[in-house]
Design an enzyme around this catalytic site. Structure first.
Site, PDB file in Angstrom:
ATOM      1  N   GLU A 102       0.786  -1.230   0.070  1.00 46.84           N
ATOM      2  CA  GLU A 102       0.239  -0.045   0.097  1.00 46.84           C
ATOM      3  C   GLU A 102       0.852   1.275   0.180  1.00 46.84           C
ATOM      4  O   GLU A 102       0.700   2.133  -0.705  1.00 46.84           O
ATOM      5  CB  GLU A 102      -0.895  -0.103   1.198  1.00 46.84           C
ATOM      6  CG  GLU A 102      -2.144  -1.050   0.861  1.00 46.84           C
ATOM      7  CD  GLU A 102      -2.934  -1.135   2.281  1.00 46.84           C
ATOM      8  OE1 GLU A 102      -4.079  -1.456   2.073  1.00 46.84           O
ATOM      9  OE2 GLU A 102      -2.433  -1.254   3.547  1.00 46.84           O
ATOM     10  N   GLU A 122      -3.379  -9.942   3.614  1.00 49.27           N
ATOM     11  CA  GLU A 122      -4.310  -9.626   4.842  1.00 49.27           C
ATOM     12  C   GLU A 122      -5.619 -10.693   5.002  1.00 49.27           C
ATOM     13  O   GLU A 122      -5.848 -10.992   6.240  1.00 49.27           O
ATOM     14  CB  GLU A 122      -5.006  -8.089   4.741  1.00 49.27           C
ATOM     15  CG  GLU A 122      -3.939  -7.125   5.008  1.00 49.27           C
ATOM     16  CD  GLU A 122      -3.181  -6.707   3.799  1.00 49.27           C
ATOM     17  OE1 GLU A 122      -2.577  -5.653   3.915  1.00 49.27           O
ATOM     18  OE2 GLU A 122      -3.379  -7.624   2.751  1.00 49.27           O
TER      19      GLU A 122
END
Length: 717
Positions: A102, A122
């Site tokens: 990210e 995740e």
């Protein structure tokens, strides 16, 4: 936590938070301050972000998820990066995962070493990329690639990342030098079109169709898991909503998942998998004991287990002598090994180079003398103590003094096997689960004589062959099969008392298990269970008849004998607890003939059938195992509840979103579990697995937190 340096006109931020440079609060503070410093410095014209040591930042700090959030927020820091008028380059090496990826997606440019990997894992801890990952990745790759990566959590190598547009360039050599060189080349270029928030998703017009396809896929592939479903919804939002609105949608899904019981359980499983490697036995532990060098190995027995174990060792680059007494069995074993490896290559799971090397490392033999110089032997013959002792005695005389001798036994006492040798310190158990080349659990067993160096070695070998190794003390059945015993026994009792195979199976499948006990029995073969039960009876000097109700005072079920006598052996015969379309078929259909056999069996045994609720089925299957689990902790067979839970997750496919049976017990409440176990003990006094664990009783009475459940806890209460 962030080392700041200036090289000419380029500022370099090195995240310095070993071992994986996770974005902890201190890292976020350091990165935020570094950005401000670079912005203020008029001599700085470009910024490079990288990781110090072996990797680019590999994600957020999971340990902070259950703590109060502290500013600055991850997205806030990243947005400050993107807003700078100076180009920001992410120079990636090692792994760039989760929050690390990210961060890179907020940078204006991304370059990576050819060996680097990127991804969003995740979902594997019940979450989604919550710092704009679900909104930014699709703007580079399109919806299909983004949904695949985010719902699976898979990592991709730099060449694939370049193909998808995730990175702009690959490099070799020093990370900082490559980053500075690239930064200089883009120093004066406009940045407006390099900000992903300004881009649109290229296949947005197909959002509904693509989302429906992936929703169907994840519900089937990840049955019961919540996170993959929300990942699909969040990624779809990147195409159907403006960027800011998409961020809000992502935040709502993330908040829901963080607070969910599933994510808490999956995070527990994540840390538990790492905790089981921190073993300790009398005389040493994972920190003090060093593994012995292992280069050559041997596997005795070319059956199902032996060939599977050989595949694991070969794929890891070990030389393997495969020993059999029968030429035909040996040839079949070699053929099986080659078939498994070739199939793995076709599926893309094993690189061709690895398979080709494995072919040269396999040494079939019928001579024990060929094993004289190997470093590690794993015996994988059938469960017969006399035979195993005979083999170990022979190996002890033939093998060099430093050779470790291990048994793949699933239940026999390692102490009794070790006494057949003069090297008890070098004898241990390495219990693989079938199929050995696929199942990730490796149950390593130490005896009273096993040395810390031997334990360190088998734990290290387990890691190198890709297994999750759990260390346990030797006893009858060890950890996994001992704890699984009450589950199997209660399943048969439930059939005798009134349930149907499909009712029992559906309860466990609704809980999250891929298959219930009777479908699993059909898959493995009912003759196996029957033979195990018969051997157990023989070992106790008792003849097992079709109408036996007790064995040495213990209540038993002989339903497997009834099925065996009728030739209903499971999938391989086309009929077992269910009917199949053909021998070897997979579609299980309820069979009325089975119910007639069960009813006839019960009538002859004098058992009155009744209606049994789904709650009772669940409690008798699961709570009986939990009770045994506490006895295992009480006796020090396992050191922690994490050992037990990881064994069930990787040995019996217990759903990670329930965290394991011991974690599940904690969520329900130990006091409730204990009361129900006492109830069943009162109603079924002839089943010793319902005798309440003393440890469970004291833990429930004293409300001891889960992180204090360990061997020895009982004496402290």
């Amino acid at each position: 936590m962030v080392d700041y340096s200036v090289h000419g006109q380029v500022a370099v931020f090195e995240v310095n938070n070993p071992p994986v440079n996770a974005f902890s609060h201190k890292v976020r503070v350091g990165l935020d301050r570094s950005i401000d410093k670079a912005i203020r410095d008029t001599n700085v014209k470009a910024i490079v972000i990288c990781g110090k040591g072996r990797t680019f930042p590999a994600g957020a700090d999971i340990r902070e998820f259950d703590q109060p959030h502290k500013e600055p927020w991850l997205t806030g820091v990243f947005e400050k990066l993107e807003k700078t008028t100076k180009p920001v380059v992410a120079a990636i090496h090692g792994t760039c995962l989760g929050g690390g990826l990210e961060c890179a997606l907020f940078c204006h440019y991304r370059i990576a070493q050819k060996t680097a990997r990127v991804g969003f894992p995740e979902v594997q801890i019940g979450l989604l990329p919550g710092a704009a990952g679900t909104q930014r990745l699709p703007r580079l790759t399109g919806l299909r690639v983004a949904m695949d990566m985010i719902t699976s959590g898979r990592h991709i190598l730099a060449p694939e990342a370049l193909k998808y547009g995730i990175i702009d360039e690959m490099f070799t050599g020093d990370v900082i030098n490559a980053g500075i060189k690239f930064a200089k080349s883009v120093m004066n270029k406009p940045l407006e079109d390099r900000c992903l928030k300004n881009k649109t998703v290229k296949d947005a017009d197909q959002a509904d169709q693509i989302a429906d396809e992936f929703m169907s896929l994840v519900k089937r592939k990840y049955k019961g898991f919540e996170a993959p479903i929300d990942c699909v919804k969040a990624v779809k939002a990147s195409a159907t909503l403006p960027y800011r609105e998409g961020l809000k949608a992502e935040a709502l899904y993330m908040q829901k998942l963080v607070l969910s019981g599933q994510s808490a359980a999956q995070r527990y499983a994540f840390f538990s998998e790492r905790a089981v490697s921190r073993w300790k036995i009398p005389g040493g532990n994972f920190q003090t004991a060093k593994p012995l060098p292992i280069k050559s190995t041997a596997v005795i027995g070319a059956g199902t287990m032996g060939t599977g174990i050989a595949v694991c060792l070969l794929n890891a680059g070990y030389q393997v002598y495969l020993l059999e007494q029968n030429q035909k069995f040996l040839e079949n074993g070699v053929k099986t090994i080659r078939g498994i490896i070739e199939g793995s290559v076709r599926l893309g799971k094993t690189p061709m180079a690895v398979a080709q090397k494995a072919a040269t490392l396999l040494k079939p033999t019928m001579k024990y003398e060929d094993l004289a110089d190997v470093d590690l032997v794993i015996e994988a013959v059938y469960e017969n103590l006399s035979l195993k002792r005979e083999i170990f005695s022979k190996l002890d005389k033939l093998c060099k003094p430093t050779t470790l001798l291990c048994s793949n036994t699933s239940s026999l006492d390692i102490n009794r096997i070790g006494t057949a040798t003069k090297r008890g310190d070098k004898v241990a158990g390495m219990h693989f689960f079938a199929p050995a080349y696929y199942m990730r659990l490796l149950e390593n067993i130490y005896s009273t004589e096993t040395s810390p160096a031997t334990v360190a070695t088998i734990m290290d070998v387990g890691r190198k062959i890709g297994k999750v190794s759990v260390l346990v003390k030797s006893c009858q059945g060890f950890l996994a099969n001992r704890m699984r015993g009450p589950f199997s026994v209660e399943a048969y009792f439930l059939l005798e008392e009134g349930s149907t195979p499909q009712e029992v199976d559906s309860v466990m499948e609704n809980l999250g298990m891929p298959m219930g006990p009777f479908k699993t029995g059909d898959l493995s073969g009912l003759d196996i269970g029957y033979k195990i039960q018969t051997e157990l009876a023989k070992s106790k000097g008792v003849e097992l008849t079709a109408n036996s109700k007790f064995l040495m005072g213990e209540r038993i079920s002989t339903l497997t004998r009834t099925m065996y006598d009728k030739g209903r052996l499971g999938r391989k015969t086309g009929k077992g607890w269910y009917r199949y379309e053909k021998p070897g078929g997979k579609l299980a259909t309820p069979d009325e003939e089975v119910m007639e056999l069960i009813k006839d069996h019960c009538m002859k045994a004098g058992i009155q059938r009744r209606n049994i609720s789904t709650q009772e089925i669940l409690e008798r299957l699961v709570y009986s195992c939990i009770n045994e689990g506490f006895k295992i902790l009480e006796e020090g067979v396992a050191a922690t509840p994490e050992d037990i839970d990881i064994s069930w997750i990787y040995g019996f496919s217990w759903p990670k979103y329930l965290g394991g049976p011991m974690y599940y017990a904690n969520r329900i409440g130990l006091d409730k579990i204990y009361k129900r176990i006492c109830y069943y003990h009162e109603n079924f006094p002839y089943s010793s697995h319902w005798i309440p664990s003393r440890l469970l009783q004291k833990l429930s009475e004293n409300k001891v937190p889960m992180n204090q459940w360990c061997s020895g806890t009982d004496s402290k209460l």
